[in-house]
Write a protein that holds these residues in place. Sequence first.
Motif, PDB file in Angstrom:
ATOM      1  N   MET A 173     -15.704  99.318  55.262  1.00 17.85           N
ATOM      2  CA  MET A 173     -16.879  98.714  55.484  1.00 17.85           C
ATOM      3  C   MET A 173     -16.800  97.238  55.030  1.00 17.85           C
ATOM      4  O   MET A 173     -16.375  96.957  53.935  1.00 17.85           O
ATOM      5  CB  MET A 173     -18.061  99.399  54.752  1.00 17.85           C
ATOM      6  N   THR A 174     -17.046  96.393  55.928  1.00 16.81           N
ATOM      7  CA  THR A 174     -17.019  95.094  55.495  1.00 16.81           C
ATOM      8  C   THR A 174     -18.204  94.473  54.728  1.00 16.81           C
ATOM      9  O   THR A 174     -19.226  95.285  54.474  1.00 16.81           O
ATOM     10  CB  THR A 174     -16.941  94.017  56.721  1.00 16.81           C
ATOM     11  N   ALA A 175     -17.956  93.467  54.119  1.00 18.54           N
ATOM     12  CA  ALA A 175     -19.128  92.835  53.181  1.00 18.54           C
ATOM     13  C   ALA A 175     -20.389  92.729  53.900  1.00 18.54           C
ATOM     14  O   ALA A 175     -21.311  92.885  53.481  1.00 18.54           O
ATOM     15  CB  ALA A 175     -18.717  91.468  52.514  1.00 18.54           C
ATOM     16  N   THR A 176     -20.272  92.337  55.306  1.00 23.02           N
ATOM     17  CA  THR A 176     -21.428  92.153  56.137  1.00 23.02           C
ATOM     18  C   THR A 176     -22.145  93.403  56.362  1.00 23.02           C
ATOM     19  O   THR A 176     -23.269  93.287  56.184  1.00 23.02           O
ATOM     20  CB  THR A 176     -21.002  91.180  57.236  1.00 23.02           C
ATOM     21  N   SER A 177     -21.354  94.403  56.611  1.00 27.39           N
ATOM     22  CA  SER A 177     -22.044  95.692  56.796  1.00 27.39           C
ATOM     23  C   SER A 177     -22.602  96.550  55.704  1.00 27.39           C
ATOM     24  O   SER A 177     -23.548  97.034  55.760  1.00 27.39           O
ATOM     25  CB  SER A 177     -21.130  96.488  57.752  1.00 27.39           C
ATOM     26  N   GLU A 178     -21.958  96.188  54.440  1.00 27.28           N
ATOM     27  CA  GLU A 178     -22.427  96.541  53.359  1.00 27.28           C
ATOM     28  C   GLU A 178     -23.694  96.019  52.980  1.00 27.28           C
ATOM     29  O   GLU A 178     -24.648  96.725  52.591  1.00 27.28           O
ATOM     30  CB  GLU A 178     -21.404  96.267  51.993  1.00 27.28           C
ATOM     31  N   ARG A 179     -23.884  94.671  53.243  1.00 27.72           N
ATOM     32  CA  ARG A 179     -25.160  93.913  52.790  1.00 27.72           C
ATOM     33  C   ARG A 179     -26.169  94.346  53.670  1.00 27.72           C
ATOM     34  O   ARG A 179     -27.347  94.617  53.483  1.00 27.72           O
ATOM     35  CB  ARG A 179     -24.771  92.418  53.086  1.00 27.72           C
ATOM     36  N   ARG A 180     -25.699  94.604  55.091  1.00 26.18           N
ATOM     37  CA  ARG A 180     -26.809  95.101  56.175  1.00 26.18           C
ATOM     38  C   ARG A 180     -27.261  96.471  55.610  1.00 26.18           C
ATOM     39  O   ARG A 180     -28.450  96.805  55.554  1.00 26.18           O
ATOM     40  CB  ARG A 180     -26.091  95.045  57.250  1.00 26.18           C
ATOM     41  N   HIS A 201     -28.899  89.084  59.748  1.00 21.09           N
ATOM     42  CA  HIS A 201     -28.493  90.350  59.670  1.00 21.09           C
ATOM     43  C   HIS A 201     -29.581  90.930  60.847  1.00 21.09           C
ATOM     44  O   HIS A 201     -28.998  91.942  61.380  1.00 21.09           O
ATOM     45  CB  HIS A 201     -28.762  91.145  58.430  1.00 21.09           C
TER      46      HIS A 201
END
Length: 194
Positions: A1-8, A46
């Motif tokens: 999981m990318t940082a962007t998808s984790e943040r989302r 996001h």
Amino acid sequence: MTATSERRAHLVLLAGELFAEKGFRATTVREIADAAGILSGSLYHHFDSKESIGDEILTSFLNEVLEHYREAAASGAGPREVLERIVRSSTGTLGHHRAAVTMLQNDWSYFSKQPRFGYLRTALHEIESIWITQLERGMKTGAFRSDLNPKLTYRLLRDILWVPVHWQQGGSWKTDEVVSAFLRLVFEGITKTD
């Protein structure tokens, strides 16, 4: 999981908690951003709106419910076994998606009037149809009483099944205990038999 998808995913989780606590309509984008420790404008990197977050929460829940219900219905099992599988899968799914359940229970009047959330009616209709089909199958085969009103029975069972979602937060009953008690009540009743 990318940082962007984790943040989302983290934002969806935080928003879901706020929606469950305050209600979908009463929760503001600013409150979601504050809970995440970001500026309101950053939330729009996001999601394009609060409704998009709501969509993600609700579609994730409904897709999981329908996946399990369809599998149970297609299993070839008898109606009682299918309903047992539906109840067991529902309890786990409902527990994982408490925010979605609470949103549907508390804000249905809002969602039901918004064209954007029209998919909710479609999904809930399919859920109801699966239950009613199994109840009617059971009535025809003699597994269930012939005088049941399938639609009313479904509504009663569904509402009873959804309530324990709120009990399990810090409650003293484990999911398996709730499921077993529910199934015993549905299939054996409370009347003592000799």
